[in-house]
Motif scaffolding. Structure first.
Motif, PDB file in Angstrom:
ATOM      1  N   ASP A   1       7.003  -1.243 -19.175  1.00 38.69           N
ATOM      2  CA  ASP A   1       7.867  -2.337 -18.702  1.00 38.69           C
ATOM      3  C   ASP A   1       7.414  -2.899 -17.352  1.00 38.69           C
ATOM      4  OD1 ASP A   1       8.630  -0.358 -16.904  1.00 38.69           O
ATOM      5  OD2 ASP A   1      10.724  -0.311 -17.545  1.00 38.69           O
ATOM      6  N   GLY A   2       6.399  -2.297 -16.737  1.00 41.22           N
ATOM      7  CA  GLY A   2       5.858  -2.791 -15.471  1.00 41.22           C
ATOM      8  C   GLY A   2       6.687  -2.454 -14.252  1.00 41.22           C
ATOM      9  N   LYS A   3       7.738  -1.658 -14.414  1.00 49.33           N
ATOM     10  CA  LYS A   3       8.623  -1.364 -13.288  1.00 49.33           C
ATOM     11  C   LYS A   3       8.241  -0.100 -12.529  1.00 49.33           C
ATOM     12  CE  LYS A   3      12.539  -3.854 -15.108  1.00 49.33           C
ATOM     13  NZ  LYS A   3      13.935  -3.828 -15.508  1.00 49.33           N
ATOM     14  N   ASN A   4       7.287   0.645 -13.065  1.00 48.93           N
ATOM     15  CA  ASN A   4       6.843   1.877 -12.418  1.00 48.93           C
ATOM     16  C   ASN A   4       5.321   1.963 -12.449  1.00 48.93           C
ATOM     17  OD1 ASN A   4       9.471   3.346 -11.951  1.00 48.93           O
ATOM     18  ND2 ASN A   4       9.600   2.994 -14.144  1.00 48.93           N
ATOM     19  N   VAL A   5       4.791   2.619 -11.438  1.00 46.32           N
ATOM     20  CA  VAL A   5       3.371   2.939 -11.387  1.00 46.32           C
ATOM     21  C   VAL A   5       3.275   4.451 -11.328  1.00 46.32           C
ATOM     22  CG1 VAL A   5       1.309   2.863  -9.940  1.00 46.32           C
ATOM     23  CG2 VAL A   5       2.655   0.796 -10.273  1.00 46.32           C
ATOM     24  N   VAL A   6       2.353   5.004 -12.085  1.00 49.17           N
ATOM     25  CA  VAL A   6       2.111   6.439 -12.072  1.00 49.17           C
ATOM     26  C   VAL A   6       0.718   6.664 -11.489  1.00 49.17           C
ATOM     27  CG1 VAL A   6       1.914   8.519 -13.487  1.00 49.17           C
ATOM     28  CG2 VAL A   6       3.541   6.752 -14.121  1.00 49.17           C
TER      29      VAL A   6
ATOM     30  N   ILE B   1       0.869  -1.175   0.000  1.00 50.96           N
ATOM     31  CA  ILE B   1       0.000   0.000   0.000  1.00 50.96           C
ATOM     32  C   ILE B   1       0.903   1.220   0.000  1.00 50.96           C
ATOM     33  CG2 ILE B   1      -1.794   1.294   1.205  1.00 50.96           C
ATOM     34  CD1 ILE B   1      -2.664  -1.380   2.471  1.00 50.96           C
ATOM     35  N   LEU B   2       0.673   2.120  -0.953  1.00 56.30           N
ATOM     36  CA  LEU B   2       1.500   3.318  -1.109  1.00 56.30           C
ATOM     37  C   LEU B   2       0.712   4.539  -0.653  1.00 56.30           C
ATOM     38  CD1 LEU B   2       2.772   2.445  -4.687  1.00 56.30           C
ATOM     39  CD2 LEU B   2       4.009   2.091  -2.542  1.00 56.30           C
ATOM     40  N   PHE B   3       1.364   5.387   0.134  1.00 55.62           N
ATOM     41  CA  PHE B   3       0.765   6.615   0.637  1.00 55.62           C
ATOM     42  C   PHE B   3       1.548   7.801   0.091  1.00 55.62           C
ATOM     43  CE2 PHE B   3       0.107   3.282   3.745  1.00 55.62           C
ATOM     44  CZ  PHE B   3      -1.220   3.419   4.077  1.00 55.62           C
ATOM     45  N   GLY B   4       0.883   8.888  -0.201  1.00 54.83           N
ATOM     46  CA  GLY B   4       1.599  10.063  -0.668  1.00 54.83           C
ATOM     47  C   GLY B   4       0.714  11.169  -1.204  1.00 54.83           C
ATOM     48  N   HIS B   5      -0.492  10.841  -1.587  1.00 54.80           N
ATOM     49  CA  HIS B   5      -1.409  11.868  -2.076  1.00 54.80           C
ATOM     50  C   HIS B   5      -2.146  12.515  -0.907  1.00 54.80           C
ATOM     51  CE1 HIS B   5      -1.032  11.391  -6.416  1.00 54.80           C
ATOM     52  NE2 HIS B   5      -0.901  10.100  -6.199  1.00 54.80           N
ATOM     53  N   GLU B   6      -2.468  13.785  -1.066  1.00 53.68           N
ATOM     54  CA  GLU B   6      -3.183  14.519  -0.025  1.00 53.68           C
ATOM     55  C   GLU B   6      -4.692  14.514  -0.230  1.00 53.68           C
ATOM     56  OE1 GLU B   6      -1.473  18.383   0.542  1.00 53.68           O
ATOM     57  OE2 GLU B   6       0.552  17.561   0.601  1.00 53.68           O
ATOM     58  N   SER B   7      -5.128  13.971  -1.362  1.00 54.69           N
ATOM     59  CA  SER B   7      -6.551  13.838  -1.649  1.00 54.69           C
ATOM     60  C   SER B   7      -6.727  12.514  -2.386  1.00 54.69           C
ATOM     61  CB  SER B   7      -7.025  15.013  -2.500  1.00 54.69           C
ATOM     62  OG  SER B   7      -8.436  14.976  -2.627  1.00 54.69           O
ATOM     63  N   TYR B   8      -7.943  12.239  -2.848  1.00 52.25           N
ATOM     64  CA  TYR B   8      -8.175  10.935  -3.463  1.00 52.25           C
ATOM     65  C   TYR B   8      -7.382  10.756  -4.757  1.00 52.25           C
ATOM     66  CZ  TYR B   8     -11.685  12.994  -6.646  1.00 52.25           C
ATOM     67  OH  TYR B   8     -12.331  13.725  -7.587  1.00 52.25           O
ATOM     68  N   VAL B   9      -7.092   9.534  -5.080  1.00 48.88           N
ATOM     69  CA  VAL B   9      -6.313   9.188  -6.264  1.00 48.88           C
ATOM     70  C   VAL B   9      -7.277   9.051  -7.435  1.00 48.88           C
ATOM     71  CG1 VAL B   9      -4.731   7.516  -7.283  1.00 48.88           C
ATOM     72  CG2 VAL B   9      -4.614   7.992  -4.826  1.00 48.88           C
ATOM     73  N   GLU B  10      -7.066   9.861  -8.471  1.00 50.56           N
ATOM     74  CA  GLU B  10      -7.968   9.860  -9.619  1.00 50.56           C
ATOM     75  C   GLU B  10      -7.612   8.827 -10.673  1.00 50.56           C
ATOM     76  OE1 GLU B  10      -7.677  14.126 -10.641  1.00 50.56           O
ATOM     77  OE2 GLU B  10      -9.846  14.122 -10.343  1.00 50.56           O
ATOM     78  N   SER B  11      -6.308   8.567 -10.849  1.00 52.47           N
ATOM     79  CA  SER B  11      -5.915   7.639 -11.913  1.00 52.47           C
ATOM     80  C   SER B  11      -4.612   6.940 -11.564  1.00 52.47           C
ATOM     81  CB  SER B  11      -5.773   8.390 -13.236  1.00 52.47           C
ATOM     82  OG  SER B  11      -4.793   9.403 -13.119  1.00 52.47           O
ATOM     83  N   VAL B  12      -4.481   5.715 -12.082  1.00 55.53           N
ATOM     84  CA  VAL B  12      -3.263   4.925 -11.910  1.00 55.53           C
ATOM     85  C   VAL B  12      -2.950   4.217 -13.225  1.00 55.53           C
ATOM     86  CG1 VAL B  12      -3.479   4.536  -9.422  1.00 55.53           C
ATOM     87  CG2 VAL B  12      -4.575   2.960 -11.004  1.00 55.53           C
ATOM     88  N   ALA B  13      -1.673   3.941 -13.440  1.00 55.85           N
ATOM     89  CA  ALA B  13      -1.256   3.214 -14.640  1.00 55.85           C
ATOM     90  C   ALA B  13       0.118   2.608 -14.400  1.00 55.85           C
ATOM     91  CB  ALA B  13      -1.195   4.141 -15.845  1.00 55.85           C
ATOM     92  N   PHE B  14       0.396   1.519 -15.090  1.00 59.67           N
ATOM     93  CA  PHE B  14       1.729   0.922 -15.098  1.00 59.67           C
ATOM     94  C   PHE B  14       2.515   1.470 -16.282  1.00 59.67           C
ATOM     95  CE2 PHE B  14      -0.082  -2.403 -12.427  1.00 59.67           C
ATOM     96  CZ  PHE B  14       0.998  -2.748 -11.620  1.00 59.67           C
TER      97      PHE B  14
END
Length: 104
Positions: free
Chosen positions: A83-88, A67-80
């Motif tokens: 190469d699958g080595k990063n998540v945005v 579980i990753l924490f870091g946003h100050e409000s809700y997360v609107e979008s995610v993507a890999f």
């Protein structure tokens, strides 16, 4: 190996993956999920939600990996990344974060 045995093994593997994905989706329903993406290899799901977290899920077990924490409000979008080595992730807090997945 006969064709019949190979087909049964494929069906069983496919069924297990579908069952695991259903387990993950049931877990996701506990929070409001705002975005969802599969990794390029199809083994991991990333979800963003209104609780300000990004969660990575193991498709085979249906369990959360991290579980990753870091946003100050809700997360609107995610993507890999391809190469699958990063998540945005992009949040309602108007930030975009790149998360490196060292185990990938």
């Amino acid at each position: 190996m006969s064709v019949g045995v190979a087909r049964r093994r494929y069906r069983n593997t496919k069924f297990c993956k579908i069952k695991s994905v259903i387990t993950v989706l049931k877990s996701l329903l506990e929070n409001t999920v705002t975005s969802l993406a599969f990794s390029p290899d199809g083994l991991t799901i990333v979800s963003g939600s209104d609780d300000k977290t990004i969660k990575l899920w193991d498709v085979q077990t249906g369990l959360p990996i991290i579980i990753l924490f870091g946003h100050e409000s809700y997360v609107e979008s995610v993507a890999f990344s391809p190469d699958g080595k990063n998540v945005v992730s992009g949040g309602y807090d108007k930030t975009v974060k790149v998360w490196h997945m060292p185990w990938q």
